[in-house]
Design a protein around this motif. Structure first.
Motif, short mmCIF file in Angstrom:
data_model
loop_
_atom_site.label_atom_id
_atom_site.label_comp_id
_atom_site.label_asym_id
_atom_site.label_seq_id
_atom_site.Cartn_x
_atom_site.Cartn_y
_atom_site.Cartn_z
N GLU A 177 0.83 -1.18 0.00
CA GLU A 177 0.00 0.00 0.00
C GLU A 177 0.88 1.25 0.00
O GLU A 177 2.00 1.25 0.49
CB GLU A 177 -0.91 0.00 1.23
CG GLU A 177 -1.87 -1.18 1.27
CD GLU A 177 -2.76 -1.13 2.51
OE1 GLU A 177 -2.53 -0.21 3.32
OE2 GLU A 177 -3.62 -1.99 2.64
N HIS A 256 -12.52 8.33 -3.15
CA HIS A 256 -12.37 6.99 -3.73
C HIS A 256 -12.67 6.97 -5.22
O HIS A 256 -13.23 5.98 -5.75
CB HIS A 256 -13.26 5.97 -3.01
CG HIS A 256 -13.02 5.89 -1.55
ND1 HIS A 256 -11.89 5.30 -1.01
CD2 HIS A 256 -13.74 6.36 -0.50
CE1 HIS A 256 -11.94 5.39 0.31
NE2 HIS A 256 -13.04 6.03 0.66
N GLU A 259 -7.41 5.33 -7.64
CA GLU A 259 -6.73 4.28 -6.87
C GLU A 259 -5.23 4.43 -7.09
O GLU A 259 -4.76 4.57 -8.21
CB GLU A 259 -7.18 2.89 -7.34
CG GLU A 259 -6.48 1.76 -6.60
CD GLU A 259 -6.90 0.40 -7.14
OE1 GLU A 259 -7.79 0.39 -8.01
OE2 GLU A 259 -6.34 -0.60 -6.68
N THR A 261 -1.42 2.81 -6.48
CA THR A 261 -0.72 1.54 -6.25
C THR A 261 0.78 1.76 -6.39
O THR A 261 1.23 2.74 -7.02
CB THR A 261 -1.17 0.46 -7.24
OG1 THR A 261 -0.91 0.91 -8.57
CG2 THR A 261 -2.64 0.13 -7.07
N SER A 274 -10.96 4.42 -10.19
CA SER A 274 -11.49 3.34 -9.36
C SER A 274 -12.57 2.59 -10.10
O SER A 274 -12.56 1.37 -10.17
CB SER A 274 -12.02 3.90 -8.04
OG SER A 274 -10.97 4.47 -7.30
#
Length: 285
Positions: A177, A256, A259, A261, A274
């Protein structure tokens, strides 16, 4: 090296009487040996103690006599050693070569101990002819005990067997994360790039966070996949625009809509939408 003493039958046994046959062949008693039977002198060989060298034999004789290795009685030790070497040389002269060298050393030490010792000063100790031999025996015994201890450890294919078990399973790769520190370092890197393109012109400009949120969503939608974090910022636009753009990115992450990564620690950060519904709702607004 394994050594053996050979025992041979000296004479044939006397003829047996009818009450005590020599053997039974197919149930029939054998009372007399065949006249053409030949028994070689070394027909029966008995394996005695096995020694790995002259030091091993000397150590065996010392421990068997239960004497202190620091005070070896050279006369009986040399006599026992020569008896063994003589028996061994009668069997194999090549194998007894190392033992003959040790025998010569023992005879030399014994001779030196029989001679009168020279006078020495009061503060000095007379050199013991056995000192070198004692040192070698002590070192050999230590190595032998260490080897014995290692041999007592569990060994594969002697004390246990290896077992292989094949387990089939599917591993789910979990990406690390994105932490706040990684995001901060990425942002500081953008600021350092922006300082290289700054100028001293002061002007007032109204910037909209919602507008930059729409720009980011449109950029991610056109890319159709992952976008590297640095590609969302243009250092030539200046620090104010970059700050608003970064706030817009944080707002999208809070809602949200995007996203973030990262493959590994300290690796580049990637962003993507997302879901399509969130993107459509944000663009319409």
């Amino acid at each position: 090296m394994s050594d053996s003493a050979t025992l041979a039958a000296a004479e044939a046994p006397p003829p047996a009487t009818a009450a005590s046959p020599l053997a039974r062949i197919y149930g029939q008693p054998l009372t007399q040996l065949p006249l053409d039977l030949y028994i070689p002198p070394d027909a029966m060989a008995v394996m005695l103690d096995a020694f790995e060298g002259p030091l091993d034999l000397l150590l065996y004789l010392i421990r068997k006599a239960n004497v202190n290795v620091l005070d070896i009685p050279m006369a009986p030790l040399t006599e026992q050693y020569l008896v063994y070497v003589e028996a061994m040389r009668s069997q194999n002269l090549e194998l007894a070569a190392d033992y003959l060298v040790m025998a010569a050393m023992l005879i030399e030490i014994k001779s030196r101990m029989l001679l009168p010792r020279p006078k020495v000063d009061a503060g000095d100790d007379a050199e013991d002819p056995r000192a070198e031999l004692v040192r070698r025996l002590i070192e050999y015994e230590q190595m032998k005990l260490a080897a014995y201890g290692i041999n007592e450890l569990p060994q594969a294919e002697r004390d246990f067997e290896w077992v292989e078990v094949w387990v089939e399973k599917t591993l789910l790769r979990r990406l690390p994360e994105v932490s706040v520190l990684d995001l901060q370092n990425a942002w500081l890197g953008i600021l350092r790039q922006a300082r290289l393109h700054t100028h001293h012109m002061v002007q007032r400009e109204e910037l909209s966070v919602r507008e930059h949120m729409t720009l980011i969503l449109r950029h991610l939608r056109d890319a159709g996949g992952f976008v590297e974090f640095g590609e969302l910022f243009d250092p030539q636009q200046g620090a104010p625009v970059l700050v608003v753009h970064f706030l817009a990115l944080l707002e999208l992450a809070r809602e949200h809509l995007v996203e973030m990564t990262q493959v590994e620690v300290f690796e580049p950060i990637y962003l993507r939408l997302s879901d399509e519904r969130s993107e459509s709702r944000q663009t319409t607004a």
